[in-house]
Each structure stands twice: as structure tokens, then as C-alpha cells.
Scaffold this motif. Structure first.
Motif, mmCIF file in Angstrom:
data_model
loop_
_atom_site.group_PDB
_atom_site.id
_atom_site.type_symbol
_atom_site.label_atom_id
_atom_site.label_comp_id
_atom_site.label_asym_id
_atom_site.label_seq_id
_atom_site.Cartn_x
_atom_site.Cartn_y
_atom_site.Cartn_z
ATOM 1 N N ASP A 200 -35.401 -19.676 -24.465
ATOM 2 C CA ASP A 200 -36.690 -19.142 -24.031
ATOM 3 C C ASP A 200 -37.491 -20.237 -23.335
ATOM 4 N N THR A 201 -37.968 -19.931 -22.149
ATOM 5 C CA THR A 201 -38.748 -20.921 -21.395
ATOM 6 C C THR A 201 -40.155 -21.063 -21.941
ATOM 7 N N GLY A 202 -40.612 -20.087 -22.723
ATOM 8 C CA GLY A 202 -41.968 -20.155 -23.271
ATOM 9 C C GLY A 202 -43.034 -20.006 -22.211
ATOM 10 N N GLY A 203 -42.638 -19.523 -21.026
ATOM 11 C CA GLY A 203 -43.605 -19.350 -19.946
ATOM 12 C C GLY A 203 -43.972 -20.632 -19.251
ATOM 13 N N ASN A 204 -43.305 -21.735 -19.626
ATOM 14 C CA ASN A 204 -43.600 -23.020 -19.004
ATOM 15 C C ASN A 204 -42.679 -23.270 -17.818
ATOM 16 N N ASN A 205 -42.921 -24.361 -17.123
ATOM 17 C CA ASN A 205 -42.077 -24.738 -16.003
ATOM 18 C C ASN A 205 -40.694 -25.175 -16.481
ATOM 19 N N VAL A 206 -39.695 -25.026 -15.600
ATOM 20 C CA VAL A 206 -38.345 -25.522 -15.842
ATOM 21 C C VAL A 206 -38.076 -26.634 -14.835
ATOM 22 N N PHE A 207 -37.611 -27.773 -15.319
ATOM 23 C CA PHE A 207 -37.390 -28.933 -14.451
ATOM 24 C C PHE A 207 -35.905 -29.292 -14.415
ATOM 25 N N TRP A 208 -35.346 -29.386 -13.201
ATOM 26 C CA TRP A 208 -33.973 -29.862 -13.000
ATOM 27 C C TRP A 208 -34.031 -31.256 -12.387
ATOM 28 N N ASN A 209 -33.219 -32.168 -12.932
ATOM 29 C CA ASN A 209 -33.168 -33.543 -12.436
ATOM 30 C C ASN A 209 -31.742 -33.932 -12.081
ATOM 31 N N PHE A 210 -31.624 -34.809 -11.094
ATOM 32 C CA PHE A 210 -30.361 -35.478 -10.800
ATOM 33 C C PHE A 210 -30.559 -36.931 -11.170
ATOM 34 N N GLY A 211 -29.985 -37.343 -12.306
ATOM 35 C CA GLY A 211 -30.330 -38.651 -12.845
ATOM 36 C C GLY A 211 -31.787 -38.624 -13.269
ATOM 37 N N ASN A 212 -32.584 -39.520 -12.712
ATOM 38 C CA ASN A 212 -34.026 -39.533 -12.989
ATOM 39 C C ASN A 212 -34.829 -38.935 -11.849
ATOM 40 N N ILE A 213 -34.150 -38.323 -10.879
ATOM 41 C CA ILE A 213 -34.829 -37.803 -9.697
ATOM 42 C C ILE A 213 -35.035 -36.300 -9.829
ATOM 43 N N ASN B 261 -38.748 -25.944 -21.776
ATOM 44 C CA ASN B 261 -39.654 -25.896 -22.928
ATOM 45 C C ASN B 261 -39.390 -27.043 -23.907
ATOM 46 N N GLY B 262 -39.100 -28.223 -23.344
ATOM 47 C CA GLY B 262 -38.859 -29.403 -24.172
ATOM 48 C C GLY B 262 -37.425 -29.576 -24.617
ATOM 49 N N ASN B 263 -36.575 -28.569 -24.383
ATOM 50 C CA ASN B 263 -35.148 -28.677 -24.693
ATOM 51 C C ASN B 263 -34.411 -29.191 -23.458
ATOM 52 N N ILE B 264 -33.687 -30.292 -23.613
ATOM 53 C CA ILE B 264 -33.009 -30.922 -22.477
ATOM 54 C C ILE B 264 -31.502 -30.737 -22.606
ATOM 55 N N PHE B 265 -30.888 -30.222 -21.554
ATOM 56 C CA PHE B 265 -29.449 -30.029 -21.497
ATOM 57 C C PHE B 265 -28.903 -30.825 -20.317
ATOM 58 N N THR B 266 -27.815 -31.528 -20.534
ATOM 59 C CA THR B 266 -27.256 -32.390 -19.492
ATOM 60 C C THR B 266 -25.859 -31.933 -19.094
ATOM 61 N N PHE B 267 -25.479 -32.283 -17.849
ATOM 62 C CA PHE B 267 -24.175 -31.957 -17.288
ATOM 63 C C PHE B 267 -23.692 -33.157 -16.488
#
Length: 226
Positions: A43-56, A106-112
């Protein structure tokens, strides 16, 4: 007693790191292909979703009314994000796209982790050595692929129905059989492709000849040498 707890803490830390590493999906794709990263159904909780490549930062999905997606300059022409923001697709992959991607929901970070390799061209077979003694020649053939960006390459030789998993192969053959079409094939393979080449003219491949001087050869019996 204090030493016991220190050792236990070290073991637990190692197990945590091992589990975290194994929980990171690794995707392997070819240059020019596509890849889709999918996060768990969170659940996104209605907040923004952020995708990063490394730290970018590369993509931000805002759920304000109306919702919108903002892409970085490098990503805007090749990236597609789902309405929920949980899936990111990158098209026309390049070598420099390889690396670590992450999404913050929503504060949960998933990496690939993404590995990108070039597809193999047709391998080249060269005659590394030819040593003839009387009516028998011992040939040494080398299979190779030129260029870079292919990652690890494995080679398999098929010589008259027998297989060897190696880059070079040695085998005996009658001189009279050098002009006969044979069943010699080399297959090169990497993580995203495989290509093979068939040798049809041994004499043309090994035009020169050296003569063995008192050599004692030990090799398995192959068709055409009996």
C-alpha cells in the motif's frame, strides 16, 4: 559470558546480511532489450513513490489529484511506470543501465540488481597448431569471440559426436580426411545468448604443416583415424 553474546551477535549479523543479499532479485538482460522491475503488492498510503538508480532519482509518482509521474532526463524517453508506481519498465537497454535500482513505497524500500550484456556474435575458429607424423595429423583448434561487454563466455566443442566443454580442443585426423567435410562445431554461450560455428574445411583452416620429430602421441581413438 560477554564473549558468548558478542559471538552470537556476530552470527546474527552475518545471517541478516546473507538474507538481505539473497532477497535482492537479480535480473539479466541483453543490450537493446527491456526489463521490468516489480515491487511487492504494498500500500502506497497515498504518498509519493520514488524510484532510484543507485543514489540518483529517476522516477517520482505523485498521487495528488491529478496523479502524475516525473522522470529524469535520462529516463523520460525509455521508462514507463505503472499507475500504482509499483512497476517500472525500462526499454532499449544499454550497458550503462546495469546496476542497483530501488523503490521507496511509503517508507518500504525494495532493491533490484540489473546485469546487462551484449549478445554474442558468431565465434571464430583458428588453427592454433598442426603437427603431422606420417599419415596422421594432430590439430589444435581455438574458438573465440572478439569484443567486450559479453560477461562470462563458455565454449563447447562437438567433434565427431564427442563433446568437450573448453575453448580449445586437440584431436588426431588422417591427412586424407583434411579435405573431407566434418562434423566439427564450436558453441559459445553467455548469459543472454548462444552462437555456434561449424568447421567444414580443415585443410583451409590449417593450411601449414609441421612434422613431428620423434613425438609420442597419446590420444583417444576418433572416427577417421582408425
Amino acid at each position: 559470558m560477554e564473549g558468548f553474546w558478542i559471538q552470537l551477535l556476530a552470527v546474527l549479523t552475518l545471517l541478516t546480511l546473507t538474507c538481505s543479499a539473497s532477497d535482492t532479485p537479480e535480473l539479466i538482460r541483453a543490450v537493446g532489450g527491456n526489463v521490468t522491475f516489480r515491487s511487492p503488492d504494498t500500500d502506497t498510503g497515498g504518498n509519493n513513490v520514488f524510484w532510484n538508480f543507485g543514489n540518483i532519482p529517476i522516477v517520482t509518482v505523485s498521487f495528488k489529484d491529478p496523479s502524475q509521474s516525473r522522470f529524469s532526463k535520462e529516463c523520460e524517453t525509455r521508462c514507463i511506470v505503472s499507475k500504482s508506481g509499483r512497476a517500472l519498465r525500462i526499454t532499449r537497454l544499454r550497458m550503462e543501465d546495469a546496476g542497483t535500482y530501488s523503490v521507496n513505497i511509503n517508507g518500504n524500500i525494495f532493491t533490484f540488481t540489473l546485469q546487462v550484456y551484449r549478445e554474442l556474435p558468431e565465434p571464430t575458429v583458428t588453427c592454433a597448431a598442426q603437427d603431422c607424423l606420417d599419415s596422421i595429423c594432430l590439430l589444435s583448434l581455438l574458438c573465440s569471440v572478439s569484443g567486450d561487454g559479453f560477461g562470462d563466455i563458455s565454449y563447447t566443442w562437438t567433434v565427431w559426436g564427442q563433446q568437450w566443454e573448453r575453448q580449445s580442443v586437440e584431436f588426431p585426423v588422417k591427412k586424407s580426411s583434411l579435405d573431407e567435410p566434418g562434423l566439427l562445431m564450436c558453441t559459445a554461450q553467455n548469459a543472454v545468448s548462444h552462437r555456434n560455428v561449424t568447421v567444414t574445411n580443415l585443410r583451409g583452416l590449417c593450411p601449414g604443416e609441421s612434422r613431428g620429430q620423434g613425438m609420442f602421441w597419446i590420444f583417444p581413438q576418433l572416427p577417421g583415424t582408425g
